[in-house]
Design a protein around this motif. Structure first.
Motif, short mmCIF file in Angstrom:
data_model
loop_
_atom_site.label_atom_id
_atom_site.label_comp_id
_atom_site.label_asym_id
_atom_site.label_seq_id
_atom_site.Cartn_x
_atom_site.Cartn_y
_atom_site.Cartn_z
N PHE A 154 5.08 -10.77 -2.72
CA PHE A 154 4.52 -10.52 -1.38
C PHE A 154 5.11 -9.40 -0.88
CE2 PHE A 154 3.69 -11.06 3.17
CZ PHE A 154 2.29 -10.90 3.18
N LYS A 155 6.61 -9.20 -0.77
CA LYS A 155 7.38 -8.17 -0.13
C LYS A 155 7.22 -6.94 -1.30
CE LYS A 155 8.10 -9.62 3.72
NZ LYS A 155 7.56 -8.91 4.78
N ALA A 156 7.06 -7.20 -2.37
CA ALA A 156 7.16 -6.25 -3.59
C ALA A 156 5.72 -5.14 -3.33
CB ALA A 156 7.25 -6.53 -4.97
N ALA A 157 4.82 -6.05 -3.00
CA ALA A 157 3.30 -5.41 -3.07
C ALA A 157 3.33 -4.70 -1.67
CB ALA A 157 2.33 -6.76 -2.97
N GLN A 158 3.77 -5.28 -0.56
CA GLN A 158 3.99 -4.64 0.79
C GLN A 158 4.59 -3.13 0.60
OE1 GLN A 158 5.45 -7.70 3.44
NE2 GLN A 158 3.64 -7.87 4.29
N ALA A 159 5.64 -3.23 -0.04
CA ALA A 159 6.35 -2.14 -0.33
C ALA A 159 5.72 -1.03 -1.00
CB ALA A 159 7.87 -2.46 -1.03
N VAL A 160 4.93 -1.50 -2.18
CA VAL A 160 4.16 -0.54 -2.99
C VAL A 160 3.05 0.07 -2.06
CG1 VAL A 160 2.38 -0.17 -4.77
CG2 VAL A 160 4.55 -1.83 -5.06
N ALA A 161 2.54 -0.61 -1.16
CA ALA A 161 1.29 -0.28 -0.37
C ALA A 161 1.96 0.61 0.78
CB ALA A 161 0.66 -1.54 0.13
N PHE A 162 2.87 0.46 1.16
CA PHE A 162 3.74 1.30 2.22
C PHE A 162 4.05 2.50 1.48
CE2 PHE A 162 7.74 2.96 3.82
CZ PHE A 162 7.24 3.10 4.97
N ALA A 163 4.56 2.56 0.33
CA ALA A 163 5.11 3.72 -0.10
C ALA A 163 3.73 4.61 -0.60
CB ALA A 163 5.74 3.53 -1.74
N LEU A 164 2.68 4.04 -0.88
CA LEU A 164 1.53 4.89 -1.32
C LEU A 164 0.58 5.08 -0.50
CD1 LEU A 164 0.49 2.68 -4.68
CD2 LEU A 164 1.42 4.88 -4.54
N ASN A 165 0.81 4.33 0.94
CA ASN A 165 0.05 4.64 2.17
C ASN A 165 -1.25 4.05 1.94
OD1 ASN A 165 -0.48 5.37 4.73
ND2 ASN A 165 -1.02 7.26 4.42
N LYS A 166 -1.35 3.03 1.34
CA LYS A 166 -2.69 2.18 0.86
C LYS A 166 -2.79 1.01 1.52
CE LYS A 166 -4.24 5.60 -1.97
NZ LYS A 166 -5.03 6.56 -1.49
N PHE A 217 -2.15 5.01 -13.28
CA PHE A 217 -0.81 5.15 -12.61
C PHE A 217 -0.88 4.83 -11.11
CE2 PHE A 217 -1.36 8.67 -15.85
CZ PHE A 217 -0.30 8.40 -16.66
N PRO A 218 0.28 4.62 -10.31
CA PRO A 218 0.24 3.96 -9.25
C PRO A 218 -0.51 4.85 -7.99
CG PRO A 218 2.58 3.82 -10.21
CD PRO A 218 1.82 4.54 -11.30
N ALA A 219 -0.38 6.09 -8.26
CA ALA A 219 -1.19 6.96 -7.35
C ALA A 219 -2.47 6.89 -7.41
CB ALA A 219 -0.64 8.78 -7.98
N GLN A 220 -2.97 6.10 -8.54
CA GLN A 220 -4.51 5.73 -8.75
C GLN A 220 -4.89 4.74 -7.93
OE1 GLN A 220 -4.12 6.52 -13.18
NE2 GLN A 220 -6.17 7.24 -12.79
N LEU A 221 -3.99 3.96 -7.28
CA LEU A 221 -4.30 2.73 -6.76
C LEU A 221 -5.01 2.96 -5.48
CD1 LEU A 221 -1.16 0.66 -7.60
CD2 LEU A 221 -3.48 0.25 -8.51
N ASP A 222 -6.15 2.22 -5.03
CA ASP A 222 -6.45 2.17 -3.84
C ASP A 222 -6.16 1.24 -2.85
OD1 ASP A 222 -8.56 4.30 -4.21
OD2 ASP A 222 -9.46 2.88 -5.86
N ALA A 223 -5.51 0.12 -3.44
CA ALA A 223 -4.91 -0.84 -2.45
C ALA A 223 -4.24 -1.64 -3.31
CB ALA A 223 -6.27 -1.76 -2.03
N VAL A 224 -3.37 -2.63 -2.72
CA VAL A 224 -2.53 -3.62 -3.34
C VAL A 224 -2.45 -4.88 -2.73
CG1 VAL A 224 0.09 -3.94 -3.87
CG2 VAL A 224 -0.75 -1.69 -3.53
N ALA A 225 -2.34 -6.04 -3.49
CA ALA A 225 -2.79 -7.35 -2.82
C ALA A 225 -1.68 -8.29 -3.67
CB ALA A 225 -4.09 -7.87 -3.30
N ALA A 226 -1.35 -9.36 -2.67
CA ALA A 226 -0.48 -10.22 -3.16
C ALA A 226 -0.89 -11.61 -2.60
CB ALA A 226 1.03 -9.84 -2.92
N THR A 227 -0.24 -12.95 -3.58
CA THR A 227 -0.55 -14.03 -2.67
C THR A 227 0.35 -14.28 -1.51
OG1 THR A 227 -0.77 -14.84 -4.95
CG2 THR A 227 -0.32 -16.61 -3.38
N GLN A 228 -0.12 -14.49 -0.44
CA GLN A 228 0.58 -14.67 0.87
C GLN A 228 1.09 -16.24 0.97
OE1 GLN A 228 -1.40 -12.91 4.18
NE2 GLN A 228 0.63 -12.96 5.68
N GLY A 229 0.18 -17.16 0.28
CA GLY A 229 0.70 -18.78 0.70
C GLY A 229 -0.70 -19.37 -0.03
#
Ligand code: KG4
Ligand code: ZN
Length: 343
Positions: free
Chosen positions: A91-103, A68-80
């Motif tokens: 990239f923006k989706a991953a940043q949004a998930v990290a922001f929402a989960l505070n990870k 479940f998303p709440a179990q994630l410790d970090a979020v990563a994405a290709t930046q370039g």
């Protein structure tokens, strides 16, 4: 540590979940059939497809992994590097998930992820990071957009030795295949057809083979195939001759890649060679690298075939290694780097 990773740099929408070095899921939605009718990737179409596919692909990756998303410790994405509008989606989706989960959020260089992907091995149950076996190596990254030779001194410490000055190896496969009337991407088709062909049937140039540098050039080879077909147009009506042509072109590309890789390994005094990127699926390249490494007493690590082409699992595995090594992380408002060059 459990990480969700997203990859949208080109024409594959991919999401993966990795936990403690193990790939729990790696979902890849390929856009190949969409771009095939245009003979190459259309950036605007790619971005729109990523927008359409990213959520279902990410949901599937989480579901397959049982996370479940709440179990994630970090979020990563290709930046370039990659297509700007395509990169933005993941990239923006991953940043949004990290922001929402505070990870923590980790932005990854796509080529650096390819570079370390040969250190992921299938252990009969799942693919697992195998960095305890790491040794200094020369790494060949060969894809549709890039051909790079890299000296990997230690984990996360590397230096690019050379690269292509014009077309990439995959591009050469694809463009010469297009001249033969083969569908896009022609690399895998040439690989298949070459199996029944004679690699010595036609003699094509081996560009920069004898130059004392680690650079590559494939556009001259493409041009010589163009002139060859101009002078022998009837050849395309003969299936055996097309197979011979495929085998001969493939032999020229593979010889340059293998000889220059082995030479770089000797010059840099390493005992290990690795290879990754879409062209590493090519069977002749895999066989010739194996033969050359055996002859020279080098250890060879080839990325697993399903991790050679673009995928989010390699992004997640590298993100985890960076987190474990306490590498400084980008802030959540960082931007994509479409022209990010691997140093
Ligand atoms: O790494 P990748 O999936 O995407 C890029 O980052 O470019 O590589 C795609 C490239 C294409 O040029 C494709 O033709 C080539 O890899 N490729 C192959 C084979 N499978 C994929 N080239 C030769 N033989 C193959 N079996
Ligand atoms: Zn790639």
């Amino acid at each position: 540590m459990t990480i969700l990773a997203l990859e949208t740099s080109c024409d594959e929408t991919s999401a993966a979940v990795v936990r403690d070095g193990k790939i729990l899921s790696n979902v890849v939605s390929s856009q190949i059939s969409l771009h095939a009718e245009y003979g190459g990737v259309v950036p605007e179409l790619a971005a729109r497809e990523h927008l359409k596919n990213l959520l279902p692909v990410a949901q599937e990756a989480l579901r397959e992994a049982g996370i479940f998303p709440a179990q994630l410790d970090a979020v990563a994405a290709t930046q370039g590097p990659g297509l700007p509008n395509a990169l933005l989606v993941g990239f923006k989706a991953a940043q949004a998930v990290a922001f929402a989960l505070n990870k923590p959020f980790v932005g990854i260089n796509h080529h650096e992820a390819h570079l370390y992907s040969p250190w992921i091995a299938f252990d009969g149950d799942a693919s697992i990071a195998d960095f305890q076996k790491f040794q200094p190596n020369i790494s060949l990254i060969v894809s549709g957009g890039h051909t790079l030779l890299v000296f990997v001194e230690s984990e996360l410490k590397h230096r690019v030795l050379g690269g292509t000055i014009d077309d990439a190896a995959g591009e050469c496969f694809d463009k010469t295949g297009k001249l033969m009337g083969l569908a896009y991407p022609a690399g895998p088709i040439i690989d298949q057809l070459a199996e029944q062909g004679n690699p010595s049937a036609y003699d094509f140039p081996r560009p920069l083979l004898h130059d004392a540098n680690d650079d590559f050039s494939f556009s001259g080879l493409k041009t010589s195939v163009r002139y060859f077909l101009r002078d022998h147009p009837a050849l395309l009506d003969d299936r055996q001759k097309v197979s011979d042509l495929c085998a001969s072109v493939q032999a020229a590309i593979v010889e340059v890649l293998v000889k220059k890789t082995i030479r770089a390994a000797k010059r840099n005094n390493v005992r290990c060679v690795t290879a990754s990127g879409g062209v590493t699926c090519n069977r002749a390249l895999r066989n010739e690298l194996e033969r050359a490494c055996k002859k020279n007493g080098f250890t060879l690590r080839l990325a697993e075939k399903n991790l050679c082409t673009d995928n989010a699992a390699m992004i997640g595995i590298l993100a985890e290694r960076k987190l474990l090594a306490h590498v400084p992380l980008p802030s959540l408002d960082e931007e994509i780097k479409p022209g990010w060059v691997l140093a």
